[in-house]
Design a protein around this motif. Structure first.
Motif, PDB file in Angstrom:
ATOM      1  N   ALA A 138      15.135   0.609   4.068  1.00  0.00           N
ATOM      2  CA  ALA A 138      14.068  -0.124   4.755  1.00  0.00           C
ATOM      3  C   ALA A 138      12.708   0.528   4.501  1.00  0.00           C
ATOM      4  O   ALA A 138      11.714  -0.176   4.240  1.00  0.00           O
ATOM      5  CB  ALA A 138      14.357  -0.189   6.250  1.00  0.00           C
ATOM      6  N   ILE A 139      12.653   1.848   4.552  1.00  0.00           N
ATOM      7  CA  ILE A 139      11.384   2.532   4.285  1.00  0.00           C
ATOM      8  C   ILE A 139      10.987   2.340   2.830  1.00  0.00           C
ATOM      9  O   ILE A 139       9.819   2.129   2.512  1.00  0.00           O
ATOM     10  CB  ILE A 139      11.484   4.025   4.669  1.00  0.00           C
ATOM     11  N   SER A 140      11.960   2.379   1.939  1.00  0.00           N
ATOM     12  CA  SER A 140      11.693   2.136   0.527  1.00  0.00           C
ATOM     13  C   SER A 140      11.119   0.740   0.305  1.00  0.00           C
ATOM     14  O   SER A 140      10.161   0.553  -0.437  1.00  0.00           O
ATOM     15  CB  SER A 140      12.987   2.312  -0.268  1.00  0.00           C
ATOM     16  N   ARG A 141      11.695  -0.243   0.976  1.00  0.00           N
ATOM     17  CA  ARG A 141      11.201  -1.622   0.871  1.00  0.00           C
ATOM     18  C   ARG A 141       9.771  -1.721   1.413  1.00  0.00           C
ATOM     19  O   ARG A 141       8.926  -2.371   0.822  1.00  0.00           O
ATOM     20  CB  ARG A 141      12.127  -2.562   1.634  1.00  0.00           C
ATOM     21  N   SER A 142       9.503  -1.033   2.506  1.00  0.00           N
ATOM     22  CA  SER A 142       8.155  -1.036   3.085  1.00  0.00           C
ATOM     23  C   SER A 142       7.149  -0.418   2.128  1.00  0.00           C
ATOM     24  O   SER A 142       6.048  -0.948   1.945  1.00  0.00           O
ATOM     25  CB  SER A 142       8.158  -0.283   4.415  1.00  0.00           C
ATOM     26  N   ILE A 143       7.527   0.702   1.507  1.00  0.00           N
ATOM     27  CA  ILE A 143       6.623   1.354   0.539  1.00  0.00           C
ATOM     28  C   ILE A 143       6.376   0.422  -0.643  1.00  0.00           C
ATOM     29  O   ILE A 143       5.241   0.279  -1.117  1.00  0.00           O
ATOM     30  CB  ILE A 143       7.220   2.697   0.067  1.00  0.00           C
ATOM     31  N   ARG A 144       7.415  -0.225  -1.124  1.00  0.00           N
ATOM     32  CA  ARG A 144       7.268  -1.140  -2.260  1.00  0.00           C
ATOM     33  C   ARG A 144       6.347  -2.297  -1.913  1.00  0.00           C
ATOM     34  O   ARG A 144       5.459  -2.661  -2.673  1.00  0.00           O
ATOM     35  CB  ARG A 144       8.627  -1.670  -2.703  1.00  0.00           C
ATOM     36  N   LEU A 145       6.534  -2.882  -0.739  1.00  0.00           N
ATOM     37  CA  LEU A 145       5.699  -4.014  -0.329  1.00  0.00           C
ATOM     38  C   LEU A 145       4.252  -3.595  -0.110  1.00  0.00           C
ATOM     39  O   LEU A 145       3.323  -4.332  -0.453  1.00  0.00           O
ATOM     40  CB  LEU A 145       6.261  -4.671   0.928  1.00  0.00           C
ATOM     41  N   GLU A 146       4.027  -2.413   0.453  1.00  0.00           N
ATOM     42  CA  GLU A 146       2.663  -1.930   0.647  1.00  0.00           C
ATOM     43  C   GLU A 146       1.964  -1.643  -0.674  1.00  0.00           C
ATOM     44  O   GLU A 146       0.770  -1.845  -0.795  1.00  0.00           O
ATOM     45  CB  GLU A 146       2.659  -0.665   1.505  1.00  0.00           C
ATOM     46  N   SER A 147       2.714  -1.155  -1.668  1.00  0.00           N
ATOM     47  CA  SER A 147       2.093  -0.862  -2.957  1.00  0.00           C
ATOM     48  C   SER A 147       1.752  -2.133  -3.724  1.00  0.00           C
ATOM     49  O   SER A 147       0.892  -2.117  -4.593  1.00  0.00           O
ATOM     50  CB  SER A 147       2.994   0.048  -3.787  1.00  0.00           C
ATOM     51  N   LEU A 148       2.433  -3.247  -3.404  1.00  0.00           N
ATOM     52  CA  LEU A 148       2.103  -4.511  -4.060  1.00  0.00           C
ATOM     53  C   LEU A 148       0.846  -5.148  -3.486  1.00  0.00           C
ATOM     54  O   LEU A 148       0.162  -5.907  -4.165  1.00  0.00           O
ATOM     55  CB  LEU A 148       3.277  -5.495  -3.912  1.00  0.00           C
ATOM     56  N   ALA A 149       0.570  -4.838  -2.229  1.00  0.00           N
ATOM     57  CA  ALA A 149      -0.578  -5.469  -1.563  1.00  0.00           C
ATOM     58  C   ALA A 149      -1.884  -4.865  -1.993  1.00  0.00           C
ATOM     59  O   ALA A 149      -2.026  -3.871  -2.557  1.00  0.00           O
ATOM     60  CB  ALA A 149      -0.444  -5.333  -0.052  1.00  0.00           C
TER      61      ALA A 149
END
Length: 149
Positions: A138-149
């Motif tokens: 879940a934290i990995s997914r959050s980091i990935r989504l934040e880096s796309l924004a």
């Protein structure tokens, strides 16, 4: 362990938010080390007394230490510059995915032992590992989504 990240940049530099996030990262890093040391101590007691409860305690401490460390990395990445953030986010996501898949695989094996031997301690260990893997994912997914924004 999370790497040292330079102080906040841009809008966050010098602000209360930048100071608070740097303080939080230091605190979480220190706490994660404390929990990893506690896990190692618990495993050392396992070697002396051969009581499986020490493994459960060690897994719980490692779980908390891993969550604190992962959250610390996520906060630190938010403070990094755009170019550094992308590089570190990519490597962090890869590492967290690798660790979470390892947790899932180990949890499956431990659950199999729990079912075959009807041993609830192994069931708890499997749940701890599954929880740790899920939180890292879940934290990995959050980091990935934040880096796309």
């Amino acid at each position: 362990m999370s790497e040292t990240v330079p102080g906040p940049r841009g809008e966050a530099s010098g602000t209360l938010l930048g100071v608070a996030s740097a303080s939080t990262v230091r605190c979480y890093d220190a706490l994660s080390i404390v929990f990893f040391v506690a896990a190692a101590a618990s495993l050392a007691f396992l070697g002396l007394y051969l009581i499986t409860d020490f493994v459960v305690i060690a897994l719980g401490a490692m779980d908390i230490g891993t969550i604190l460390n992962a959250t610390s990395r996520m906060i630190a990445l938010r403070r990094a510059g755009a170019e550094i953030r992308m590089k570190k986010a990519l490597s962090t996501v890869r590492i967290f995915h690798l660790i979470s898949y390892a947790c899932y695989g180990l949890a499956f094996a431990i659950f199999a032992v729990a079912v075959v031997n009807l041993d609830t301690d192994f069931g708890v260990m499997g749940l701890e590992l599954t929880g740790c893997g899920t939180i890292l994912m879940a934290i990995s997914r959050s980091i990935r989504l934040e880096s796309l924004a």
